[in-house]
Design a protein around this motif. Sequence first.
Motif, PDB file in Angstrom:
ATOM      1  N   TRP A  38       6.008  19.454   1.652  1.00 24.62           N
ATOM      2  CA  TRP A  38       6.252  20.807   2.138  1.00 24.62           C
ATOM      3  C   TRP A  38       5.396  21.760   1.328  1.00 24.62           C
ATOM      4  O   TRP A  38       5.281  21.626   0.109  1.00 24.62           O
ATOM      5  CB  TRP A  38       7.727  21.202   1.970  1.00 24.62           C
ATOM      6  N   SER A  39       4.830  22.741   1.968  1.00 29.38           N
ATOM      7  CA  SER A  39       3.973  23.705   1.296  1.00 29.38           C
ATOM      8  C   SER A  39       4.753  24.528   0.278  1.00 29.38           C
ATOM      9  O   SER A  39       5.936  24.836   0.477  1.00 29.38           O
ATOM     10  CB  SER A  39       3.343  24.641   2.327  1.00 29.38           C
ATOM     11  N   TYR A  40       4.045  24.912  -0.770  1.00 30.13           N
ATOM     12  CA  TYR A  40       4.627  25.829  -1.759  1.00 30.13           C
ATOM     13  C   TYR A  40       4.772  27.242  -1.205  1.00 30.13           C
ATOM     14  O   TYR A  40       5.473  28.061  -1.773  1.00 30.13           O
ATOM     15  CB  TYR A  40       3.732  25.910  -3.003  1.00 30.13           C
ATOM     16  N   ARG A  41       4.097  27.539  -0.112  1.00 30.02           N
ATOM     17  CA  ARG A  41       4.091  28.900   0.427  1.00 30.02           C
ATOM     18  C   ARG A  41       5.459  29.354   0.910  1.00 30.02           C
ATOM     19  O   ARG A  41       5.754  30.535   0.912  1.00 30.02           O
ATOM     20  CB  ARG A  41       3.075  29.012   1.558  1.00 30.02           C
ATOM     21  N   ALA A  42       6.289  28.409   1.325  1.00 27.81           N
ATOM     22  CA  ALA A  42       7.632  28.758   1.797  1.00 27.81           C
ATOM     23  C   ALA A  42       8.573  28.889   0.607  1.00 27.81           C
ATOM     24  O   ALA A  42       8.616  28.011  -0.250  1.00 27.81           O
ATOM     25  CB  ALA A  42       8.144  27.685   2.754  1.00 27.81           C
ATOM     26  N   LYS A  43       9.326  29.980   0.563  1.00 30.14           N
ATOM     27  CA  LYS A  43      10.296  30.157  -0.522  1.00 30.14           C
ATOM     28  C   LYS A  43      11.375  29.084  -0.472  1.00 30.14           C
ATOM     29  O   LYS A  43      11.811  28.583  -1.489  1.00 30.14           O
ATOM     30  CB  LYS A  43      10.937  31.542  -0.442  1.00 30.14           C
ATOM     31  N   ASP A  44      11.833  28.755   0.733  1.00 25.91           N
ATOM     32  CA  ASP A  44      12.876  27.751   0.932  1.00 25.91           C
ATOM     33  C   ASP A  44      12.329  26.697   1.895  1.00 25.91           C
ATOM     34  O   ASP A  44      12.271  26.926   3.101  1.00 25.91           O
ATOM     35  CB  ASP A  44      14.140  28.409   1.492  1.00 25.91           C
ATOM     36  N   PHE A  45      11.930  25.548   1.352  1.00 29.27           N
ATOM     37  CA  PHE A  45      11.286  24.533   2.192  1.00 29.27           C
ATOM     38  C   PHE A  45      12.217  24.019   3.280  1.00 29.27           C
ATOM     39  O   PHE A  45      11.769  23.655   4.366  1.00 29.27           O
ATOM     40  CB  PHE A  45      10.731  23.387   1.336  1.00 29.27           C
ATOM     41  N   ARG A  46      13.502  23.987   3.020  1.00 31.24           N
ATOM     42  CA  ARG A  46      14.437  23.502   4.044  1.00 31.24           C
ATOM     43  C   ARG A  46      14.595  24.525   5.178  1.00 31.24           C
ATOM     44  O   ARG A  46      14.669  24.153   6.340  1.00 31.24           O
ATOM     45  CB  ARG A  46      15.789  23.193   3.434  1.00 31.24           C
ATOM     46  N   HIS A 103       5.249  17.217  -3.000  1.00 34.80           N
ATOM     47  CA  HIS A 103       5.571  15.918  -2.398  1.00 34.80           C
ATOM     48  C   HIS A 103       6.900  15.408  -2.946  1.00 34.80           C
ATOM     49  O   HIS A 103       7.196  15.598  -4.126  1.00 34.80           O
ATOM     50  CB  HIS A 103       4.507  14.878  -2.747  1.00 34.80           C
ATOM     51  N   ALA A 104       7.664  14.751  -2.093  1.00 33.70           N
ATOM     52  CA  ALA A 104       8.894  14.089  -2.528  1.00 33.70           C
ATOM     53  C   ALA A 104       8.626  12.592  -2.657  1.00 33.70           C
ATOM     54  O   ALA A 104       7.833  12.025  -1.887  1.00 33.70           O
ATOM     55  CB  ALA A 104       9.995  14.329  -1.496  1.00 33.70           C
ATOM     56  N   ARG A 155      12.576  17.791  -4.206  1.00 34.77           N
ATOM     57  CA  ARG A 155      11.833  19.007  -3.862  1.00 34.77           C
ATOM     58  C   ARG A 155      12.627  20.268  -4.204  1.00 34.77           C
ATOM     59  O   ARG A 155      12.068  21.347  -4.295  1.00 34.77           O
ATOM     60  CB  ARG A 155      11.477  18.946  -2.373  1.00 34.77           C
ATOM     61  N   GLU A 156      13.932  20.130  -4.423  1.00 32.69           N
ATOM     62  CA  GLU A 156      14.788  21.260  -4.786  1.00 32.69           C
ATOM     63  C   GLU A 156      14.752  21.546  -6.293  1.00 32.69           C
ATOM     64  O   GLU A 156      15.283  22.566  -6.727  1.00 32.69           O
ATOM     65  CB  GLU A 156      16.230  20.974  -4.365  1.00 32.69           C
ATOM     66  N   TRP A 157      14.191  20.667  -7.076  1.00 28.99           N
ATOM     67  CA  TRP A 157      14.156  20.851  -8.529  1.00 28.99           C
ATOM     68  C   TRP A 157      13.364  22.108  -8.891  1.00 28.99           C
ATOM     69  O   TRP A 157      12.529  22.586  -8.116  1.00 28.99           O
ATOM     70  CB  TRP A 157      13.508  19.660  -9.209  1.00 28.99           C
ATOM     71  N   LEU A 167       0.886  -1.162   0.000  1.00 27.57           N
ATOM     72  CA  LEU A 167       0.000   0.000   0.000  1.00 27.57           C
ATOM     73  C   LEU A 167       0.920   1.207   0.000  1.00 27.57           C
ATOM     74  O   LEU A 167       1.822   1.309   0.839  1.00 27.57           O
ATOM     75  CB  LEU A 167      -0.895   0.054   1.251  1.00 27.57           C
ATOM     76  N   ALA A 168       0.683   2.099  -0.944  1.00 22.82           N
ATOM     77  CA  ALA A 168       1.585   3.239  -1.111  1.00 22.82           C
ATOM     78  C   ALA A 168       0.798   4.479  -1.478  1.00 22.82           C
ATOM     79  O   ALA A 168      -0.374   4.404  -1.834  1.00 22.82           O
ATOM     80  CB  ALA A 168       2.600   2.918  -2.211  1.00 22.82           C
ATOM     81  N   GLY A 169       1.477   5.614  -1.393  1.00 25.28           N
ATOM     82  CA  GLY A 169       0.900   6.842  -1.905  1.00 25.28           C
ATOM     83  C   GLY A 169       0.748   7.929  -0.874  1.00 25.28           C
ATOM     84  O   GLY A 169       1.311   7.878   0.220  1.00 25.28           O
ATOM     85  N   ASP A 170      -0.045   8.920  -1.280  1.00 20.79           N
ATOM     86  CA  ASP A 170      -0.346  10.075  -0.447  1.00 20.79           C
ATOM     87  C   ASP A 170      -1.536   9.715   0.430  1.00 20.79           C
ATOM     88  O   ASP A 170      -2.676   9.752  -0.010  1.00 20.79           O
ATOM     89  CB  ASP A 170      -0.661  11.288  -1.329  1.00 20.79           C
ATOM     90  N   PHE A 171      -1.256   9.350   1.665  1.00 15.14           N
ATOM     91  CA  PHE A 171      -2.303   8.950   2.605  1.00 15.14           C
ATOM     92  C   PHE A 171      -2.922  10.163   3.293  1.00 15.14           C
ATOM     93  O   PHE A 171      -3.907  10.048   3.996  1.00 15.14           O
ATOM     94  CB  PHE A 171      -1.754   7.987   3.653  1.00 15.14           C
TER      95      PHE A 171
END
Length: 185
Positions: free
Chosen positions: A127-135, A176-177, A168-170, A67-71
Amino acid sequence: KLDVCREGHARCVSAVVEGVEVQNFYIPAGGDLPDRALNPKFDHKMDFYERLTAEMKTRDRQRPLVLAGDFNIAPGENDVWNHRFMSKVVSHTPGEVETLYRLQDAGGFADVVRDQIPDPVKLASWWSYRAKDFRKSNRGLRLDHLWTSPGLTPAVVKGSARILDTVREWERPSDHAPVVMDLDV
């Protein structure tokens, strides 16, 4: 594929590869309000889980199954950036976490990534798109999962499970990673 979505949405893709059944889900996110009576989206999410759990109770646990995926649920304290804050937010509420664990128990599934990278290591796959730098903001959630049935778990290659967070850095990535593992089948 498993058809457990009452709304008829295409939320599952499946295949059998080398004798291993793979069921990959995009489980409903559930909206913003964790209340089934007041939020139809949340009710849809919980109904999806209930139907999937009922289906897993009928399965032969020795059959090789992933079972895989975005739960859309981050279960543990170390699967969210802030447990206290997130426990009131859809994706990490106590009711959702209990529902996720009922599904896991129904099939005796191993949580491959968490089993190979145990607590207290913080893990995130979203990680949300709202953050400029997710890390830098570091407000991730582990919403994406890889679970194996008891009949398949011994075939998981030790140390192979991981979250490919560098994706996620691309340029123009998903929020999602990918989450991956190797199987020796």
